[in-house]
Design a protein around this motif. Structure first.
Motif, PDB file in Angstrom:
ATOM      1  N   UNK A   1       7.375  19.963  19.706  1.00 19.88           N
ATOM      2  CA  UNK A   1       6.313  19.123  20.256  1.00 19.88           C
ATOM      3  C   UNK A   1       5.907  17.996  19.307  1.00 19.88           C
ATOM      4  N   UNK A   2       6.220  18.140  18.023  1.00 22.05           N
ATOM      5  CA  UNK A   2       5.817  17.151  17.021  1.00 22.05           C
ATOM      6  C   UNK A   2       6.912  16.126  16.748  1.00 22.05           C
ATOM      7  N   UNK A   3       8.088  16.345  17.302  1.00 19.64           N
ATOM      8  CA  UNK A   3       9.258  15.514  17.020  1.00 19.64           C
ATOM      9  C   UNK A   3       8.992  14.026  17.252  1.00 19.64           C
ATOM     10  N   UNK A   4       8.179  13.698  18.242  1.00 22.78           N
ATOM     11  CA  UNK A   4       7.977  12.293  18.612  1.00 22.78           C
ATOM     12  C   UNK A   4       7.256  11.490  17.538  1.00 22.78           C
ATOM     13  N   UNK A   5       6.587  12.151  16.589  1.00 19.91           N
ATOM     14  CA  UNK A   5       5.868  11.420  15.538  1.00 19.91           C
ATOM     15  C   UNK A   5       6.415  11.754  14.153  1.00 19.91           C
TER      16      UNK A   5
ATOM     17  N   UNK B   1      10.607  26.751   9.236  1.00 22.23           N
ATOM     18  CA  UNK B   1      10.952  25.627  10.087  1.00 22.23           C
ATOM     19  C   UNK B   1      10.492  24.340   9.379  1.00 22.23           C
ATOM     20  N   UNK B   2      11.345  23.307   9.415  1.00 24.71           N
ATOM     21  CA  UNK B   2      11.024  22.034   8.780  1.00 24.71           C
ATOM     22  C   UNK B   2      11.159  20.941   9.830  1.00 24.71           C
TER      23      UNK B   2
ATOM     24  N   UNK C   1       6.585  28.621  16.000  1.00 21.82           N
ATOM     25  CA  UNK C   1       6.815  27.522  15.055  1.00 21.82           C
ATOM     26  C   UNK C   1       7.907  26.585  15.560  1.00 21.82           C
ATOM     27  N   UNK C   2       8.922  27.155  16.198  1.00 18.36           N
ATOM     28  CA  UNK C   2      10.010  26.326  16.738  1.00 18.36           C
ATOM     29  C   UNK C   2       9.471  25.372  17.794  1.00 18.36           C
TER      30      UNK C   2
ATOM     31  N   UNK D   1      10.540  37.611  16.535  1.00 20.02           N
ATOM     32  CA  UNK D   1      11.216  36.531  17.255  1.00 20.02           C
ATOM     33  C   UNK D   1      10.229  35.677  18.038  1.00 20.02           C
ATOM     34  N   UNK D   2       9.243  36.308  18.665  1.00 14.98           N
ATOM     35  CA  UNK D   2       8.247  35.556  19.417  1.00 14.98           C
ATOM     36  C   UNK D   2       7.377  34.714  18.483  1.00 14.98           C
TER      37      UNK D   2
END
Length: 208
Positions: free
Chosen positions: A124-128, A205-206, A118-119, A112-113
């Motif tokens: 943190x990458x969502x903005x680009x 995760x995508x 990756x989550x 889980x950790x």
């Protein structure tokens, strides 16, 4: 090219080029140290001469590709069908393909950790996300590996927004879409029997 068909490799693992110890990286990495590491990686990428064939441009429409990817995977498209759609969009003169491997997998003790790493990376990458697309697999041995497409010759913009990028080794695939590169992309995008490199995939995760 190295033996695996990669043209560039960026790493903060203990190698003569980039070393965690150069930044005094311990289990508790300071914000200042992370910033130094990201800047070092960005400077290295910026100083590396890119292929004369890289002409720039708009690159891949990432929103359209994410829609295509989601539809294809939900409909269980064959690997050939999905990757044919990708290669029809890919232009090595405008975009680049990179893999990433987590440097501290030996320190992972809990699934889980590990998935949480990756989550958080994706968050943190969502903005680009209009600039890139990524897939990250967490394997049964608690290793994390990922595949990324960038509009541009390198992951420099990601390094700038995601402080956790310094915990991974980055390697470029291609830029030529040869047989090795195509096989590597298929393995990431459409794993066979739920496995990657022979290891069972426990989570994916995508960026979307």
């Amino acid at each position: 090219y190295d033996d695996d068909g990669n043209t560039n490799k960026l790493s903060l693992t203990p190698t003569p080029t980039l070393n965690h110890n150069e930044y005094d990286m311990a289990e508790e990495q300071s914000e200042e140290t992370k910033a130094d590491a990201r800047q070092f990686m960005a400077d290295l990428v910026s100083s590396d001469p890119h292929s004369d064939d890289f002409k720039g441009g708009d690159g891949i429409d990432m929103a359209a590709w994410r829609t295509t990817y989601a539809a294809a995977t939900s409909n269980k498209d064959t690997p050939l069908s999905l990757t044919e759609k990708f290669w029809s969009m890919y232009d090595p003169g405008e975009s680049s393909i990179w893999t990433m491997v987590y440097d501290e997998a030996d320190s992972n003790e809990d699934l889980d950790e590990t998935i949480a790493i990756t989550t958080e990376f994706m968050k943190q990458t969502e903005s680009i996300k209009d600039h890139c697309f990524g897939i990250m697999h967490t394997l049964e041995n608690l290793q994390t590996e990922g595949l990324w497409f960038f509009n541009g010759p390198d992951p420099e913009r990601l390094f700038g927004v995601n402080e956790d990028s310094s915990w991974f080794t980055w390697s470029q695939l291609g830029p030529e879409a040869n047989d090795y590169v195509k096989k590597a992309v298929v393995e990431f995008m459409v794993p066979t029997d739920g496995k990657f490199k022979g290891k069972l995939i426990k989570d994916t995760q995508v960026l979307g």
